[in-house]
Scaffold this active site. Structure first.
Site, PDB file in Angstrom:
ATOM      1  CG  ASP A   1       5.481  85.363  -7.981  1.00 16.39           C
ATOM      2  OD1 ASP A   1       4.127  85.252  -7.349  1.00 16.39           O
ATOM      3  OD2 ASP A   1       5.225  85.157  -9.048  1.00 16.39           O
TER       4      ASP A   1
ATOM      5  CD  GLU B   1      16.620  63.509  20.934  1.00 15.12           C
ATOM      6  OE1 GLU B   1      17.232  63.324  22.406  1.00 15.12           O
ATOM      7  OE2 GLU B   1      15.930  62.885  20.891  1.00 15.12           O
TER       8      GLU B   1
ATOM      9  CD  GLU C   1      20.027  61.989  23.264  1.00 12.01           C
ATOM     10  OE1 GLU C   1      20.170  60.581  23.436  1.00 12.01           O
ATOM     11  OE2 GLU C   1      19.487  62.586  24.246  1.00 12.01           O
TER      12      GLU C   1
ATOM     13  CG  HIS D   1      12.698  66.057  24.556  1.00  9.30           C
ATOM     14  ND1 HIS D   1      13.412  65.210  25.229  1.00  9.30           N
ATOM     15  CD2 HIS D   1      12.179  66.095  23.713  1.00  9.30           C
ATOM     16  CE1 HIS D   1      13.699  64.261  24.745  1.00  9.30           C
ATOM     17  NE2 HIS D   1      12.860  64.222  24.022  1.00  9.30           N
TER      18      HIS D   1
ATOM     19  NE  ARG E   1      14.899  60.007  30.364  1.00 10.70           N
ATOM     20  CZ  ARG E   1      15.849  61.610  30.810  1.00 10.70           C
ATOM     21  NH1 ARG E   1      15.946  61.980  29.653  1.00 10.70           N
ATOM     22  NH2 ARG E   1      16.386  62.352  31.838  1.00 10.70           N
TER      23      ARG E   1
ATOM     24  CD  GLU F   1      12.632  66.966  28.793  1.00 10.45           C
ATOM     25  OE1 GLU F   1      12.849  66.904  29.954  1.00 10.45           O
ATOM     26  OE2 GLU F   1      12.897  66.543  27.705  1.00 10.45           O
TER      27      GLU F   1
ATOM     28  NE  ARG G   1      10.331  62.441  27.206  1.00 10.97           N
ATOM     29  CZ  ARG G   1      12.470  62.573  27.596  1.00 10.97           C
ATOM     30  NH1 ARG G   1      12.341  63.647  27.737  1.00 10.97           N
ATOM     31  NH2 ARG G   1      12.630  61.958  26.798  1.00 10.97           N
TER      32      ARG G   1
HETATM   33 MG    MG Z   1      18.192  63.809  24.426  1.00 13.30          MG
END
Ligand code: MG
Length: 444
Positions: free
Chosen positions: A52, A133, A187, A243, A316, A336, A338
């Site tokens: 449902d 991360e 990290e 990322h 970055r 990439e 980010r």
């Molecule tokens: Mg990283």
């Protein structure tokens, strides 16, 4: 290899599976499940399972309430941490269908399938390698997560990293689901970690991401810890990014279409148009990629998260980074992105990302020049870069203005996504924070 229903039944019997959890993801990215006993599995593999849908927020209206779950046979896997509780439970990820057997317009997995089909019609396969991360926090006395990082280590630290073994257990549990991990490390922030998944095709990457979030939380819990993907749990330190390493391959030959050895960044014309598409639709798609009020506290300068709509190799703060690859491995050419964070719905995120990139290719959008770290401050003064929206409120307005992104979601998902997130944004806007009281009450 094509997995057959018989092969699944055989595997289930061999592994003495007692229950099967049929999983799907709602619009805001929460995993939902219906559990069936193993005796129901043969029927389920034949016809799917009815449920449902009206009980799910943002998923279906009462009129569309009867839906059924059609399991994706490739996703059958025994849930490793359930065994500890004395049960053997397998899970399967499902597509959601309407009573007449059509794909349900409100199923995020279907939105991604549509985008992947569009790429395929252009002769291409979409490949994605995510970097996940997360923070590990201690649990408070009341069992709720406390804001106390589990360790005091930093980027790539080994000696003070108390979570090394926990991360290895996480990798082992992911392997049980067929998820390959390329690397894992501590990290930048205290208690913050990263697990990098090997690239795979778009649908599988999204499946892997929902499984990864559940797995990391389950393993953390076994250690009395709380794994969080909240984008910015602690002010003043890095937040959690997701990322995405992206590329397109020739659907026939599997050859990477992003590589060109003669280009200074190793990028083909096609890759450059794809990146131009990402930049052009970044403001429109960010509400999907960074969907929480809190997401915009991560997207500020100074914490390795992107703010400016620029690309390059070393900065970055770029929206798109082009990792260096060795000339001997053209297959690994990729870009990439980010800006996504791990609170997003991975199906919707990858759907809008792919559609943005394909739009860049179709319209042959030109890519502006790159901006590298050493030139960043100079460029910042010399020209004003476009920036990402500063709040979820603005991001939601931009989303509704972007035709490529709204089309990628489809009207059903768009309406409910905007409704759910706008409600959240308005609630937040009415909230008076401690910061405001501390700052203004003594003065005004
Ligand atoms: Mg990283």
């Amino acid at each position: 290899m094509v997995v057959t229903p018989d092969a699944i039944l055989k595997q289930a019997a061999e592994q003495q599976v007692e229950f099967v959890s049929l999983q799907y993801t709602d619009i805001v990215g929460m995993v939902k499940n219906v559990t069936i006993p193993i005796s129901e599995l043969p029927d389920c593999l034949d016809h799917g399972v009815w449920f449902d849908g009206s009980s799910l927020e943002g998923f279906a209206r009462v009129a569309e309430s009867d839906m059924y779950l059609a399991p994706d046979l490739d996703t059958f896997a025994v849930i490793p941490w359930d065994a500890a509780a004395g049960f053997t439970t397998a899970r399967m990820i499902c597509d959601v269908r309407t009573p007449d057997g059509k794909s349900f317009a409100g199923d995020p997995r279907y939105a991604l399938r549509r985008a992947l089909d569009a790429a395929r019609r252009m002769g291409m396969t979409f490949l994605v390698g995510p970097e996940v991360e997360f923070f590990l926090f201690r649990s408070g006395d009341d069992g709720r997560p406390a804001l106390i990082p589990h360790d005091a280590a930093g980027y790539f630290d080994a000696t003070t990293d108390a979570a090394t073994h926990i991360r290895r257990r996480m990798v082992r549990a992911l392997a049980a689901f067929g998820i390959d991990v390329e690397a894992t490390h501590h990290e930048g922030a205290l208690g913050q970690h990263e697990i990098d998944l090997r690239h795979t095709h778009g649908l599988r990457a999204a499946d892997h991401l929902v499984t990864t979030r559940a797995t990391l939380k389950a393993i953390a819990q076994q250690h009395n810890l709380y794994a969080t993907f909240m984008p910015k749990p602690i002010g003043g330190v890095n937040g959690n990014g997701l990322h995405m390493h992206l590329s397109l391959a020739d659907a026939e030959s599997g050859m990477n279409l992003f590589f060109n050895g003669d280009d200074s960044y190793g990028l083909s014309k096609l890759a450059r148009h794809f990146v131009a598409g990402l930049l052009a639709h970044a403001r429109g798609m960010i509400a999907v990629l960074a969907p929480l009020v809190n997401s915009y506290k991560r997207l500020v300068p100074g914490f390795e998260a992107p703010v400016y709509l620029i690309w390059g190799r070393t900065n970055r703060a770029q929206l798109v980074r082009v990792p260096r690859i060795s000339a001997a491995r053209p297959q690994s050419a990729r870009v990439e992105l980010r800006c996504p964070d791990p609170s997003c719905n991975p199906y919707l995120a990858l759907a809008v990302i792919l559609c943005a990139g394909l739009d860049g290719i179709r319209r042959e959008l030109p890519l502006p020049p790159p901006v590298e770290e050493d030139l960043f401050q100079v460029d910042l003064r010399a020209r004003q870069f476009d920036v990402l929206p500063a709040t979820l409120g603005v991001a939601l307005e931009e989303l509704q203005r972007d035709e490529v992104v709204t089309e990628a979601l489809g009207p059903h998902i768009l309406e409910r996504f905007v409704e759910a997130r706008t409600r959240e944004w308005e609630e937040y806007s009415r909230f008076i924070s401690q910061w405001e009281l501390d700052r203004y009450l003594p003065v005004y």
